[in-house]
Design a protein around this motif. Structure first.
Motif, mmCIF file in Angstrom:
data_model
loop_
_atom_site.group_PDB
_atom_site.id
_atom_site.type_symbol
_atom_site.label_atom_id
_atom_site.label_comp_id
_atom_site.label_asym_id
_atom_site.label_seq_id
_atom_site.Cartn_x
_atom_site.Cartn_y
_atom_site.Cartn_z
ATOM 1 N N LEU A 161 -2.034 8.066 6.394
ATOM 2 C CA LEU A 161 -2.797 8.177 5.155
ATOM 3 C C LEU A 161 -3.203 9.630 4.888
ATOM 4 O O LEU A 161 -3.122 10.097 3.753
ATOM 5 C CB LEU A 161 -4.026 7.277 5.195
ATOM 6 N N ALA A 162 -3.612 10.336 5.934
ATOM 7 C CA ALA A 162 -4.016 11.740 5.779
ATOM 8 C C ALA A 162 -2.845 12.616 5.342
ATOM 9 O O ALA A 162 -3.036 13.615 4.643
ATOM 10 C CB ALA A 162 -4.607 12.266 7.087
ATOM 11 N N GLU A 163 -1.639 12.229 5.732
ATOM 12 C CA GLU A 163 -0.441 12.992 5.372
ATOM 13 C C GLU A 163 0.129 12.563 4.023
ATOM 14 O O GLU A 163 1.211 13.000 3.636
ATOM 15 C CB GLU A 163 0.602 12.860 6.477
ATOM 16 N N GLY A 164 -0.593 11.695 3.314
ATOM 17 C CA GLY A 164 -0.202 11.341 1.958
ATOM 18 C C GLY A 164 0.687 10.127 1.809
ATOM 19 O O GLY A 164 1.191 9.854 0.714
ATOM 20 N N GLU A 165 0.893 9.384 2.892
ATOM 21 C CA GLU A 165 1.704 8.162 2.779
ATOM 22 C C GLU A 165 0.986 7.194 1.838
ATOM 23 O O GLU A 165 -0.233 7.081 1.862
ATOM 24 C CB GLU A 165 1.873 7.510 4.149
ATOM 25 N N GLN A 166 1.743 6.525 1.015
ATOM 26 C CA GLN A 166 1.159 5.579 0.063
ATOM 27 C C GLN A 166 0.564 4.384 0.793
ATOM 28 O O GLN A 166 1.134 3.910 1.787
ATOM 29 C CB GLN A 166 2.199 5.124 -0.948
ATOM 30 N N THR A 167 -0.554 3.906 0.293
ATOM 31 C CA THR A 167 -1.262 2.823 0.975
ATOM 32 C C THR A 167 -0.426 1.555 1.094
ATOM 33 O O THR A 167 -0.492 0.878 2.114
ATOM 34 C CB THR A 167 -2.595 2.498 0.276
ATOM 35 N N HIS A 168 0.368 1.241 0.086
ATOM 36 C CA HIS A 168 1.167 0.015 0.180
ATOM 37 C C HIS A 168 2.242 0.134 1.262
ATOM 38 O O HIS A 168 2.580 -0.844 1.904
ATOM 39 C CB HIS A 168 1.764 -0.393 -1.175
#
Length: 66
Positions: free
Chosen positions: A40-47
């Motif tokens: 999440l911190a690296e910008g991966e999408q939540t879905h």
């Protein structure tokens, strides 16, 4: 999926205390060897992260949360 929805689902599936531990301590191969927090911190999408959680813990995530 909004980030607040993601965390709510994770807490519903694992409980508040254990969800935080899962997020910060468990490395998931589905996330390229990262933890949920790292992804999440690296910008991966939540879905995408949520799908990885479901794949890693199919018995823990209730069908209504998938």
């Amino acid at each position: 999926m909004r980030l607040t929805d993601f965390w709510a689902r994770l807490e519903q599936a694992f409980g508040a205390g254990y969800a935080a531990s899962i997020a910060s301590d468990q490395v998931l191969s589905e996330l390229g060897g990262r933890t949920i927090t790292q992804a999440l911190a690296e910008g991966e999408q939540t879905h995408v992260v949520w799908r990885a959680v479901v794949a890693a813990y199919p018995d823990r995530v209730p069908a209504r949360l998938r």
